[in-house]
Design a protein around this motif. Structure first.
Motif, PDB file in Angstrom:
ATOM      1  N   ILE A 296       3.515   0.102   2.657  1.00  0.00           N
ATOM      2  CA  ILE A 296       3.770  -0.513   2.982  1.00  0.00           C
ATOM      3  C   ILE A 296       3.226  -2.202   2.521  1.00  0.00           C
ATOM      4  O   ILE A 296       2.186  -2.119   1.886  1.00  0.00           O
ATOM      5  N   GLY A 297       4.390  -3.247   2.814  1.00  0.00           N
ATOM      6  CA  GLY A 297       4.291  -4.283   2.643  1.00  0.00           C
ATOM      7  C   GLY A 297       3.626  -5.447   3.217  1.00  0.00           C
ATOM      8  O   GLY A 297       4.314  -5.659   4.657  1.00  0.00           O
ATOM      9  N   ILE A 298       2.357  -6.459   2.691  1.00  0.00           N
ATOM     10  CA  ILE A 298       2.146  -6.969   3.942  1.00  0.00           C
ATOM     11  C   ILE A 298       2.363  -8.643   3.711  1.00  0.00           C
ATOM     12  O   ILE A 298       1.535  -8.762   1.867  1.00  0.00           O
ATOM     13  N   GLY A 299       2.909  -9.030   3.847  1.00  0.00           N
ATOM     14  CA  GLY A 299       2.594 -11.046   3.978  1.00  0.00           C
ATOM     15  C   GLY A 299       1.982 -11.620   4.762  1.00  0.00           C
ATOM     16  O   GLY A 299       2.446 -11.664   5.931  1.00  0.00           O
TER      17      GLY A 299
ATOM     18  N   ILE B 110       4.106   3.360  12.170  1.00  0.00           N
ATOM     19  CA  ILE B 110       2.962   2.836  10.990  1.00  0.00           C
ATOM     20  C   ILE B 110       3.374   0.669  10.454  1.00  0.00           C
ATOM     21  O   ILE B 110       2.641   0.197  10.835  1.00  0.00           O
ATOM     22  N   PRO B 111       5.028   0.717  11.322  1.00  0.00           N
ATOM     23  CA  PRO B 111       5.161  -1.044  11.044  1.00  0.00           C
ATOM     24  C   PRO B 111       3.729  -1.439  12.317  1.00  0.00           C
ATOM     25  O   PRO B 111       2.897  -2.562  12.062  1.00  0.00           O
ATOM     26  N   LEU B 112       3.845  -0.560  13.568  1.00  0.00           N
ATOM     27  CA  LEU B 112       2.889  -1.554  14.697  1.00  0.00           C
ATOM     28  C   LEU B 112       1.552  -1.355  14.121  1.00  0.00           C
ATOM     29  O   LEU B 112       0.965  -2.467  14.711  1.00  0.00           O
ATOM     30  N   VAL B 113       1.213  -0.438  13.357  1.00  0.00           N
ATOM     31  CA  VAL B 113      -0.398  -0.676  13.578  1.00  0.00           C
ATOM     32  C   VAL B 113      -1.138  -0.923  12.701  1.00  0.00           C
ATOM     33  O   VAL B 113      -1.890  -1.749  12.598  1.00  0.00           O
ATOM     34  N   THR B 114      -0.359  -1.384  10.799  1.00  0.00           N
ATOM     35  CA  THR B 114      -0.352  -2.627   9.816  1.00  0.00           C
ATOM     36  C   THR B 114      -0.424  -3.864  10.859  1.00  0.00           C
ATOM     37  O   THR B 114      -1.371  -3.975  10.475  1.00  0.00           O
ATOM     38  N   ALA B 115       0.646  -4.051  11.414  1.00  0.00           N
ATOM     39  CA  ALA B 115       0.446  -5.306  12.267  1.00  0.00           C
ATOM     40  C   ALA B 115      -1.370  -5.241  13.120  1.00  0.00           C
ATOM     41  O   ALA B 115      -1.684  -6.296  12.325  1.00  0.00           O
TER      42      ALA B 115
ATOM     43  N   ILE C  48       0.772  -0.679   0.070  1.00  0.00           N
ATOM     44  CA  ILE C  48      -0.293  -0.229   0.148  1.00  0.00           C
ATOM     45  C   ILE C  48       0.402   1.603   0.116  1.00  0.00           C
ATOM     46  O   ILE C  48       1.554   1.460   0.190  1.00  0.00           O
ATOM     47  N   ILE C  49       0.606   1.879  -1.183  1.00  0.00           N
ATOM     48  CA  ILE C  49       1.178   2.997  -0.857  1.00  0.00           C
ATOM     49  C   ILE C  49       1.017   4.420  -0.089  1.00  0.00           C
ATOM     50  O   ILE C  49      -0.306   4.870  -0.024  1.00  0.00           O
ATOM     51  N   VAL C  50       1.246   4.686   1.595  1.00  0.00           N
ATOM     52  CA  VAL C  50       0.691   5.767   1.559  1.00  0.00           C
ATOM     53  C   VAL C  50       1.387   7.331   1.792  1.00  0.00           C
ATOM     54  O   VAL C  50       3.046   6.809   1.760  1.00  0.00           O
ATOM     55  N   ARG C  51       0.854   8.152   1.810  1.00  0.00           N
ATOM     56  CA  ARG C  51       1.637   9.327   1.682  1.00  0.00           C
ATOM     57  C   ARG C  51       1.714  10.378   2.760  1.00  0.00           C
ATOM     58  O   ARG C  51       0.638  10.024   3.273  1.00  0.00           O
ATOM     59  N   GLY C  52       2.489  10.913   3.475  1.00  0.00           N
ATOM     60  CA  GLY C  52       2.607  11.564   4.088  1.00  0.00           C
ATOM     61  C   GLY C  52       1.485  12.746   4.372  1.00  0.00           C
ATOM     62  O   GLY C  52       2.054  13.137   3.453  1.00  0.00           O
ATOM     63  N   LYS C  53       0.738  13.215   5.231  1.00  0.00           N
ATOM     64  CA  LYS C  53      -0.019  14.175   5.140  1.00  0.00           C
ATOM     65  C   LYS C  53       0.754  15.490   6.608  1.00  0.00           C
ATOM     66  O   LYS C  53       1.578  14.697   7.029  1.00  0.00           O
TER      67      LYS C  53
ATOM     68  N   ILE D  43       5.222  -8.093   8.043  1.00  0.00           N
ATOM     69  CA  ILE D  43       4.962  -6.686   7.577  1.00  0.00           C
ATOM     70  C   ILE D  43       6.338  -5.612   7.548  1.00  0.00           C
ATOM     71  O   ILE D  43       7.621  -6.225   7.999  1.00  0.00           O
ATOM     72  N   LEU D  44       6.419  -4.739   6.261  1.00  0.00           N
ATOM     73  CA  LEU D  44       7.839  -4.785   5.768  1.00  0.00           C
ATOM     74  C   LEU D  44       7.799  -3.279   5.567  1.00  0.00           C
ATOM     75  O   LEU D  44       6.560  -2.667   3.825  1.00  0.00           O
ATOM     76  N   CYS D  45       8.146  -2.029   5.680  1.00  0.00           N
ATOM     77  CA  CYS D  45       8.035  -0.913   5.707  1.00  0.00           C
ATOM     78  C   CYS D  45       9.306  -0.024   4.707  1.00  0.00           C
ATOM     79  O   CYS D  45      10.116   0.194   6.122  1.00  0.00           O
ATOM     80  N   GLU D  46       8.804   0.558   3.790  1.00  0.00           N
ATOM     81  CA  GLU D  46       9.454   1.200   3.374  1.00  0.00           C
ATOM     82  C   GLU D  46       9.563   2.339   2.940  1.00  0.00           C
ATOM     83  O   GLU D  46       8.366   2.951   1.877  1.00  0.00           O
ATOM     84  N   SER D  47      10.238   3.912   3.698  1.00  0.00           N
ATOM     85  CA  SER D  47       9.903   4.951   2.884  1.00  0.00           C
ATOM     86  C   SER D  47      10.616   6.001   2.244  1.00  0.00           C
ATOM     87  O   SER D  47      12.490   5.456   2.645  1.00  0.00           O
TER      88      SER D  47
END
Length: 279
Positions: free
Chosen positions: A152-155, A98-103, A80-85, A136-140
């Motif tokens: 946000i990558g989810i497997g 972000i990784p924690l709340v995604t989990a 998922i592409i998340v753009r910071g606001k 979860i793998l988050c890359e910013s």
């Protein structure tokens, strides 16, 4: 066991209740990596909430580039592409949560669709009976014009039979199908996952991590456990995971070498491999 019903964009959209996440959705039969595809799309200007999912990954990877078992037709691999606001709190805190709340969102979605009770292993592994069922793998990246972008990558292992795991993974990997009597509708699970994630991201943006931290702690299997922490520089500590800091770091109290000594000070762990020790 044959693969479950295939992923289908219209089936996902039929129950999708989000405002942004998944409103633009790409589905591939095979990709080297959904994270890499999403990152490429983000660099080309893809909108916030764009989702890339695939039936199979030929080059799926997790933290530190470790290979991720990605057979076709059974599981969920999505990015998922998340753009910071504009954030209510510091950007670094937003990124770290972000990784924690995604989990947390994945665990909530799984409970809603399957009733399977997943626990969270800090920071973002999902456990079924102490075995890993998802990660979860988050890359910013930072852009000069549009603020931060997080992929946000989810497997999530959903319907893969346990005997299909490579032999070296069988003692440590699990699949949701082990906890339910029939194959799981992955299309429904993806739409629920995106809704839960959107709720968590909205909460994080508007109110910060306070309530999310409590929800995470309620599911966290790490806090209160004896752990071994392995840092990237090959240093390690043994201790008790006692709490989470305001930015989501794991607070570990090292084991004292002497019973008479003052308890060692808490160490805040921001990035490391954490191993649950048997009690």
């Amino acid at each position: 066991m044959a693969p479950s019903a295939p992923l289908n964009i219209e089936a996902i959209r039929s129950t999708l209740a989000t405002r942004a996440l998944g409103q633009i959705l790409y589905l591939y039969q095979d990709l080297p990596s959904t994270n890499r595809e999403a990152s490429s799309l983000a660099q080309q200007g893809a909108a916030h909430g764009t989702v890339v999912t695939a039936e199979q990954q030929s080059g799926g990877y997790g933290r530190h580039g470790r290979a991720w078992f990605s057979p076709p037709g059974f599981n969920i691999y999505c990015s998922i592409i998340v753009r910071g606001k504009s954030q209510t709190g510091p950007l670094a805190q937003w990124l770290s949560w972000i990784p924690l709340v995604t989990a947390l969102a994945v665990a909530e979605a799984t409970r809603h669709i399957t009733t399977a009770p997943l626990a969270l292993k800090w920071p973002n592994d999902l456990l079924l009976q102490d075995r890993k069922v998802g990660g979860i793998l988050c890359e910013s990246t930072m852009t000069t014009t549009n603020g931060p972008i997080v992929i946000i990558g989810i497997g999530l292992n959903v319907n893969v039979p346990p005997h299909s795991f490579p032999e070296d993974l069988r003692p440590i990997a699990a699949s949701l199908i082990e906890a339910v009597p029939q194959p799981i509708d992955r299309n429904r699970l993806i739409s629920q996952l995106l809704w839960e994630l959107e709720q968590c991201l909205d909460e994080l943006q508007s109110h910060g991590p306070t309530r999310l931290r409590q929800a995470y702690l309620a599911r966290c299997a790490t806090v209160g456990r004896q752990v071994k922490v392995l840092f990237a520089n090959d240093q390690q500590i043994l201790g008790t995971a006692e709490a989470l800091s305001a930015d989501g770091a794991l607070q570990v109290r090292p084991l004292s070498a002497s019973l008479r000594a003052q308890p060692p000070a808490l160490i805040e762990v921001h990035a490391a491999d954490v191993i649950h020790l048997r009690e």
